[in-house]
Design a protein around this motif. Structure first.
Motif, short mmCIF file in Angstrom:
data_model
loop_
_atom_site.label_atom_id
_atom_site.label_comp_id
_atom_site.label_asym_id
_atom_site.label_seq_id
_atom_site.Cartn_x
_atom_site.Cartn_y
_atom_site.Cartn_z
N ASP A 125 -19.78 10.36 100.00
CA ASP A 125 -21.13 10.58 100.50
C ASP A 125 -21.31 12.04 100.94
N GLN A 126 -20.28 12.56 101.61
CA GLN A 126 -20.34 13.95 102.08
C GLN A 126 -20.40 14.92 100.89
N ARG B 156 -23.90 14.87 99.38
CA ARG B 156 -24.87 15.57 100.23
C ARG B 156 -24.66 17.08 100.13
N GLU B 157 -23.39 17.49 100.11
CA GLU B 157 -23.04 18.91 100.01
C GLU B 157 -23.61 19.52 98.71
N LEU B 158 -23.62 18.72 97.64
CA LEU B 158 -24.11 19.20 96.34
C LEU B 158 -25.60 18.87 96.12
N ASN B 159 -26.27 18.38 97.20
CA ASN B 159 -27.70 18.04 97.13
C ASN B 159 -28.02 17.02 96.04
N ILE B 160 -27.12 16.05 95.88
CA ILE B 160 -27.36 14.96 94.93
C ILE B 160 -27.96 13.80 95.70
N GLU B 161 -29.22 13.49 95.37
CA GLU B 161 -29.94 12.44 96.09
C GLU B 161 -30.17 11.24 95.18
N ARG C 124 -15.83 16.37 93.67
CA ARG C 124 -16.85 17.38 93.35
C ARG C 124 -17.04 17.50 91.85
N ALA D 219 -24.48 12.16 89.32
CA ALA D 219 -25.88 12.63 89.36
C ALA D 219 -26.60 12.25 88.06
#
Length: 199
Positions: free
Chosen positions: A18-19, A22-27, A189, A196
Protein backbone atom coordinates in the motif's frame (compact mmCIF):
# COMPACT_ATOMS: atom_id res chain seq x y z
CA UNK A 1 -11.59 0.52 -8.13
CA UNK A 2 -9.78 -2.76 -8.79
CA UNK A 3 -9.38 -5.27 -5.96
CA UNK A 4 -6.01 -7.02 -5.67
CA UNK A 5 -5.44 -9.97 -3.36
CA UNK A 6 -2.19 -9.97 -1.38
CA UNK A 7 -1.43 -13.64 -0.69
CA UNK A 8 -0.33 -13.10 2.89
CA UNK A 9 -1.81 -12.94 6.38
CA UNK A 10 1.02 -10.61 7.41
CA UNK A 11 -0.49 -7.11 7.74
CA UNK A 12 3.03 -5.66 7.35
CA UNK A 13 3.26 -6.99 3.79
CA UNK A 14 -0.12 -5.49 2.86
CA UNK A 15 0.95 -2.13 4.38
CA UNK A 16 4.25 -2.28 2.51
CA UNK A 17 2.54 -2.69 -0.88
CA UNK A 18 0.00 0.00 0.00
CA UNK A 19 2.84 2.37 0.88
CA UNK A 20 4.61 1.65 -2.44
CA UNK A 21 1.41 2.31 -4.42
CA UNK A 22 0.85 5.62 -2.59
CA UNK A 23 4.49 6.61 -3.05
CA UNK A 24 4.11 6.08 -6.82
CA UNK A 25 0.71 7.88 -6.90
CA UNK A 26 -1.09 4.74 -8.08
CA UNK A 27 -4.76 5.14 -7.18
CA UNK A 28 -7.86 3.03 -7.64
CA UNK A 29 -6.40 -0.16 -6.14
CA UNK A 30 -7.96 -1.82 -3.08
CA UNK A 31 -5.70 -4.39 -1.43
CA UNK A 32 -7.33 -7.47 0.12
CA UNK A 33 -5.44 -9.77 2.50
CA UNK A 34 -5.99 -13.52 2.80
CA UNK A 35 -7.91 -12.84 6.03
CA UNK A 36 -10.49 -10.83 4.04
CA UNK A 37 -10.76 -13.19 1.04
CA UNK A 38 -12.69 -16.46 0.63
CA UNK A 39 -10.66 -19.31 2.13
CA UNK A 40 -8.81 -21.66 -0.22
CA UNK A 41 -6.17 -24.35 0.39
CA UNK A 42 -2.58 -23.16 0.77
CA UNK A 43 -0.58 -24.14 -2.30
CA UNK A 44 2.37 -26.48 -1.80
CA UNK A 45 5.54 -24.38 -2.12
CA UNK A 46 7.62 -26.97 -3.94
CA UNK A 47 9.46 -24.57 -6.25
CA UNK A 48 13.26 -24.56 -6.26
CA UNK A 49 13.59 -20.77 -6.54
CA UNK A 50 12.02 -17.69 -4.97
CA UNK A 51 10.41 -16.92 -8.34
CA UNK A 52 8.83 -20.36 -8.72
CA UNK A 53 7.32 -20.21 -5.23
CA UNK A 54 6.04 -16.64 -5.67
CA UNK A 55 4.36 -17.59 -8.96
CA UNK A 56 2.81 -20.71 -7.35
CA UNK A 57 1.26 -18.61 -4.58
CA UNK A 58 0.09 -15.80 -6.87
CA UNK A 59 -1.46 -18.20 -9.40
CA UNK A 60 -3.27 -20.15 -6.63
CA UNK A 61 -4.76 -16.95 -5.23
CA UNK A 62 -5.93 -15.66 -8.62
CA UNK A 63 -7.48 -19.01 -9.57
CA UNK A 64 -9.24 -19.46 -6.21
CA UNK A 65 -10.68 -15.95 -5.86
CA UNK A 66 -10.94 -14.56 -9.39
CA UNK A 67 -8.92 -11.52 -8.26
CA UNK A 68 -5.51 -10.42 -9.49
CA UNK A 69 -3.11 -11.71 -6.84
CA UNK A 70 0.30 -10.52 -5.60
CA UNK A 71 2.55 -12.94 -3.73
CA UNK A 72 6.17 -12.90 -2.69
CA UNK A 73 8.78 -15.40 -1.68
CA UNK A 74 11.85 -14.11 0.04
CA UNK A 75 14.73 -15.12 2.22
CA UNK A 76 18.36 -14.67 3.13
CA UNK A 77 21.16 -15.80 0.81
CA UNK A 78 24.53 -16.19 2.55
CA UNK A 79 27.57 -16.24 0.27
CA UNK A 80 29.62 -18.62 2.44
CA UNK A 81 26.69 -21.06 2.57
CA UNK A 82 26.30 -21.14 -1.24
CA UNK A 83 23.17 -18.98 -1.10
CA UNK A 84 21.46 -20.84 1.72
CA UNK A 85 19.22 -20.71 3.70
CA UNK A 86 17.58 -19.23 0.58
CA UNK A 87 14.07 -20.62 -0.04
CA UNK A 88 14.40 -22.55 3.26
CA UNK A 89 14.92 -19.35 5.29
CA UNK A 90 11.65 -19.52 7.26
CA UNK A 91 12.23 -23.14 8.28
CA UNK A 92 16.03 -23.30 8.44
CA UNK A 93 16.03 -24.73 11.97
CA UNK A 94 13.30 -27.27 11.12
CA UNK A 95 10.31 -25.38 12.51
CA UNK A 96 8.56 -22.93 10.19
CA UNK A 97 8.66 -19.35 11.45
CA UNK A 98 10.82 -19.93 14.58
CA UNK A 99 12.92 -16.78 14.13
CA UNK A 100 14.97 -17.28 17.31
CA UNK A 101 15.95 -20.85 16.42
CA UNK A 102 16.67 -19.93 12.79
CA UNK A 103 18.92 -17.04 13.84
CA UNK A 104 20.77 -19.15 16.41
CA UNK A 105 21.41 -21.98 13.94
CA UNK A 106 22.74 -19.53 11.35
CA UNK A 107 25.03 -17.89 13.93
CA UNK A 108 26.36 -21.32 14.92
CA UNK A 109 26.98 -22.28 11.30
CA UNK A 110 28.81 -19.01 10.63
CA UNK A 111 30.75 -18.87 13.91
CA UNK A 112 34.20 -19.52 12.39
CA UNK A 113 33.57 -17.93 8.99
CA UNK A 114 34.99 -14.50 8.24
CA UNK A 115 33.22 -14.01 4.91
CA UNK A 116 29.99 -12.48 6.24
CA UNK A 117 28.49 -11.35 2.92
CA UNK A 118 24.75 -11.92 2.60
CA UNK A 119 21.73 -10.54 0.78
CA UNK A 120 18.02 -10.50 1.38
CA UNK A 121 16.28 -11.57 -1.83
CA UNK A 122 12.61 -11.15 -2.71
CA UNK A 123 10.70 -12.22 -5.77
CA UNK A 124 7.21 -10.75 -6.13
CA UNK A 125 4.70 -12.13 -8.61
CA UNK A 126 1.41 -10.78 -9.94
CA UNK A 127 -1.03 -13.31 -11.43
CA UNK A 128 -4.23 -12.27 -13.20
CA UNK A 129 -7.38 -14.42 -13.42
CA UNK A 130 -6.82 -14.54 -17.21
CA UNK A 131 -3.48 -16.31 -16.68
CA UNK A 132 -1.05 -13.39 -16.96
CA UNK A 133 2.10 -13.60 -14.83
CA UNK A 134 4.51 -10.76 -14.02
CA UNK A 135 7.52 -11.09 -11.73
CA UNK A 136 10.14 -8.76 -10.24
CA UNK A 137 13.15 -9.46 -8.03
CA UNK A 138 14.85 -7.23 -5.48
CA UNK A 139 18.12 -7.72 -3.59
CA UNK A 140 19.38 -5.97 -0.47
CA UNK A 141 23.11 -6.52 0.00
CA UNK A 142 24.83 -6.55 3.37
CA UNK A 143 26.76 -8.57 5.93
CA UNK A 144 25.89 -10.88 8.81
CA UNK A 145 26.54 -9.64 12.31
CA UNK A 146 27.99 -11.95 14.97
CA UNK A 147 25.09 -11.37 17.38
CA UNK A 148 21.50 -10.08 17.08
CA UNK A 149 20.88 -6.32 17.33
CA UNK A 150 17.61 -4.40 17.43
CA UNK A 151 13.98 -5.07 18.29
CA UNK A 152 12.25 -4.22 14.99
CA UNK A 153 11.56 -6.26 11.89
CA UNK A 154 11.31 -10.04 11.86
CA UNK A 155 13.18 -13.08 10.62
CA UNK A 156 16.89 -12.47 10.14
CA UNK A 157 16.64 -8.66 10.47
CA UNK A 158 18.58 -8.58 13.79
CA UNK A 159 21.56 -10.35 12.13
CA UNK A 160 21.68 -8.32 8.91
CA UNK A 161 23.74 -5.12 8.54
CA UNK A 162 22.75 -3.61 5.18
CA UNK A 163 25.46 -2.13 2.97
CA UNK A 164 23.48 1.12 2.74
CA UNK A 165 23.21 1.47 6.55
CA UNK A 166 26.23 -0.53 7.81
CA UNK A 167 26.22 0.95 11.33
CA UNK A 168 22.81 -0.61 12.10
CA UNK A 169 21.04 -3.92 11.71
CA UNK A 170 17.87 -3.92 9.63
CA UNK A 171 16.03 -4.53 12.94
CA UNK A 172 17.28 -1.09 14.05
CA UNK A 173 15.85 0.75 11.04
CA UNK A 174 12.46 2.43 11.16
CA UNK A 175 9.74 0.77 9.03
CA UNK A 176 9.99 3.70 6.60
CA UNK A 177 13.77 3.36 6.28
CA UNK A 178 13.48 -0.39 5.80
CA UNK A 179 10.75 -0.12 3.14
CA UNK A 180 12.78 2.46 1.20
CA UNK A 181 15.81 0.17 1.04
CA UNK A 182 14.54 -3.39 1.29
CA UNK A 183 14.57 -6.23 -1.21
CA UNK A 184 10.76 -6.51 -1.11
CA UNK A 185 10.31 -2.77 -1.54
CA UNK A 186 12.52 -2.84 -4.65
CA UNK A 187 10.59 -5.77 -6.16
CA UNK A 188 7.21 -4.22 -5.34
CA UNK A 189 8.15 -0.90 -6.94
CA UNK A 190 9.03 -2.74 -10.13
CA UNK A 191 5.80 -4.77 -10.00
CA UNK A 192 3.67 -1.68 -9.29
CA UNK A 193 3.59 -0.67 -12.97
CA UNK A 194 1.79 -3.93 -13.78
CA UNK A 195 -0.63 -3.40 -10.87
CA UNK A 196 -1.40 0.10 -12.20
CA UNK A 197 -2.12 -1.38 -15.65
CA UNK A 198 -4.91 -3.62 -14.22
CA UNK A 199 -7.35 -0.68 -14.17
Amino acid sequence: MVKVLVASRNPGKVRELDQVLRELNIEGVELVSLDDAPAYPDPVEDGLTFEENAVLKARAGAEATGLPCVADDSGLAVTALNGMPGILSARWSGTHGDDTANNQLLLNQMADINDRRAAFVSCCALATPAGGIYTAEGRWEGELLREPRGEGGFGYDPLFAPSDAPDRSSAELSPEEKNARSHRGKALRELAQHIAALQ
